[in-house]
Design a protein around this motif. Structure first.
Motif, PDB file in Angstrom:
ATOM      1  N   ALA A   1       0.820  -1.340   0.039  1.00  0.00           N
ATOM      2  CA  ALA A   1      -0.048   0.005   0.015  1.00  0.00           C
ATOM      3  C   ALA A   1       0.858   1.268  -0.026  1.00  0.00           C
ATOM      4  CB  ALA A   1      -0.865  -0.096   1.175  1.00  0.00           C
ATOM      5  N   LEU A   2       1.960   1.152   0.713  1.00  0.00           N
ATOM      6  CA  LEU A   2       2.903   2.420   0.872  1.00  0.00           C
ATOM      7  C   LEU A   2       3.657   2.790  -0.462  1.00  0.00           C
ATOM      8  CD1 LEU A   2       3.980   2.030   4.624  1.00  0.00           C
ATOM      9  CD2 LEU A   2       2.342   3.830   3.712  1.00  0.00           C
ATOM     10  N   LYS A   3       3.953   1.626  -1.070  1.00  0.00           N
ATOM     11  CA  LYS A   3       4.711   1.614  -2.371  1.00  0.00           C
ATOM     12  C   LYS A   3       3.688   2.115  -3.715  1.00  0.00           C
ATOM     13  CE  LYS A   3       8.363  -1.689  -1.574  1.00  0.00           C
ATOM     14  NZ  LYS A   3       9.486  -0.858  -1.893  1.00  0.00           N
TER      15      LYS A   3
ATOM     16  N   ILE B   1      -1.509  -4.095  11.334  1.00  0.00           N
ATOM     17  CA  ILE B   1      -2.009  -2.695  11.320  1.00  0.00           C
ATOM     18  C   ILE B   1      -1.450  -1.831  11.877  1.00  0.00           C
ATOM     19  CG2 ILE B   1      -3.858  -1.073  11.475  1.00  0.00           C
ATOM     20  CD1 ILE B   1      -4.168  -3.051   9.016  1.00  0.00           C
ATOM     21  N   ALA B   2      -0.972  -2.026  13.442  1.00  0.00           N
ATOM     22  CA  ALA B   2      -0.226  -1.116  14.042  1.00  0.00           C
ATOM     23  C   ALA B   2       1.123  -0.853  13.336  1.00  0.00           C
ATOM     24  CB  ALA B   2       0.297  -1.614  15.530  1.00  0.00           C
ATOM     25  N   ILE B   3       1.903  -1.849  12.801  1.00  0.00           N
ATOM     26  CA  ILE B   3       3.257  -1.749  12.372  1.00  0.00           C
ATOM     27  C   ILE B   3       3.138  -0.810  11.049  1.00  0.00           C
ATOM     28  CG2 ILE B   3       4.986  -3.107  11.074  1.00  0.00           C
ATOM     29  CD1 ILE B   3       4.399  -5.549  12.949  1.00  0.00           C
ATOM     30  N   ALA B   4       2.069  -1.382  10.107  1.00  0.00           N
ATOM     31  CA  ALA B   4       1.681  -0.454   9.109  1.00  0.00           C
ATOM     32  C   ALA B   4       1.506   0.947   9.251  1.00  0.00           C
ATOM     33  CB  ALA B   4       0.398  -0.979   8.461  1.00  0.00           C
TER      34      ALA B   4
ATOM     35  N   GLU C   1       3.557   6.671   9.197  1.00  0.00           N
ATOM     36  CA  GLU C   1       3.850   7.729   9.822  1.00  0.00           C
ATOM     37  C   GLU C   1       5.523   8.167   9.641  1.00  0.00           C
ATOM     38  OE1 GLU C   1       4.016   9.845  14.308  1.00  0.00           O
ATOM     39  OE2 GLU C   1       3.353   7.581  14.067  1.00  0.00           O
ATOM     40  N   ALA C   2       6.140   6.996   9.746  1.00  0.00           N
ATOM     41  CA  ALA C   2       7.611   7.197   9.362  1.00  0.00           C
ATOM     42  C   ALA C   2       8.154   7.684   7.964  1.00  0.00           C
ATOM     43  CB  ALA C   2       8.558   5.864   9.611  1.00  0.00           C
ATOM     44  N   GLU C   3       7.149   7.337   6.932  1.00  0.00           N
ATOM     45  CA  GLU C   3       7.476   7.858   5.579  1.00  0.00           C
ATOM     46  C   GLU C   3       6.536   9.225   5.325  1.00  0.00           C
ATOM     47  OE1 GLU C   3       6.632   4.731   3.048  1.00  0.00           O
ATOM     48  OE2 GLU C   3       7.450   3.096   3.920  1.00  0.00           O
ATOM     49  N   GLY C   4       5.788   9.708   6.280  1.00  0.00           N
ATOM     50  CA  GLY C   4       5.197  10.814   5.917  1.00  0.00           C
ATOM     51  C   GLY C   4       3.945  10.429   4.943  1.00  0.00           C
ATOM     52  N   CYS C   5       3.351   9.328   4.890  1.00  0.00           N
ATOM     53  CA  CYS C   5       2.434   9.072   3.910  1.00  0.00           C
ATOM     54  C   CYS C   5       1.128   9.399   4.442  1.00  0.00           C
ATOM     55  CB  CYS C   5       2.390   7.484   3.346  1.00  0.00           C
ATOM     56  SG  CYS C   5       1.337   7.223   2.475  1.00  0.00           S
TER      57      CYS C   5
END
Length: 211
Positions: free
Chosen positions: A57-59, A77-80, A85-89
């Motif tokens: 999804a992030l890619k 889901i927590a990890i996702a 958040e880390a990627e600013g997405c």
């Protein structure tokens, strides 16, 4: 429901290890991403089920307007969400849900994605009907599914033993033809068939189906 609950506990338990494991066939995965992007538009709202820790999804987030990515595992889901958040997405929303009990209205999404998940769903018929319901008329369902009937027979023998000791979730043994019949039975027209592995026999059909 008990089956889903038990499987969710399994995935919760291994989520951190799963997140740390590398992709087994990076080139094949990248080809799948690229072919998927070719079917996406910047205005699309996308639904993904079985999203795991959100990598796909992030890619794909930069290709579309919005993605709602779901999984049965709260820990996945927590990890996702941590990764987003880390990627600013900001255009990916991660939720605990399954297609058959998803809270969104009929015809909400332009595209649905289900990668490496259909063989893990005991209620696959209901899930496919749920995907069909969630898509707009003419919407696309894009999937890639391990078909264990086409793999080493040792895998099919090992799975029940692993399940006995809590080392594997529910797993369905399918071949590509059976998978296509089930998708068609849910109302879809399959419009594209490919195989993307770059090493060994490719037992994971990449299918594009239209509602």
């Amino acid at each position: 429901m008990l089956r889903v609950t038990n499987d969710a506990r399994f995935w919760d338990r291994i989520a951190r290890k799963y997140a740390a494991d590398p992709v087994a066939d990076t080139a094949g995965y990248e080809r799948t991403l690229e072919r998927t992007r070719q079917h996406l538009k910047g205005s699309d709202t996308v639904f993904e089920f079985g999203c795991g820790t959100g990598t796909t999804a992030l890619k794909l987030a930069g290709t579309v307007e919005r993605i709602v990515a779901t999984d049965i595992s709260g820990e996945m889901i927590a990890i996702a969400r941590e990764k987003a958040e880390a990627e600013g997405c900001s255009n990916v929303e991660f939720k605990i849900a399954t297609p058959d009990v998803a809270p969104w209205s009929d015809g909400t999404f332009d595209v649905a994605l289900g990668f490496n998940v259909l063989h893990l769903m005991a209620a696959r018929e209901a899930a496919l009907k749920g995907v069909y319901r969630l898509l707009k008329s003419g919407g696309l369902f894009i999937s890639k599914t391990p078909c264990l009937k086409e793999m080493n027979p040792f895998v099919r023998v090992a799975i029940p033993v692993m399940q006995l000791f809590g080392k594997a979730p529910y797993v369905s043994v399918l071949d590509g033809n059976e998978l296509e019949r089930e998708i068609a039975a849910a109302g879809f027209e399959i419009i594209e068939r490919e195989r993307h592995a770059t090493r060994g026999k490719d037992a994971r059909p990449f299918l594009v189906a239209r509602k």
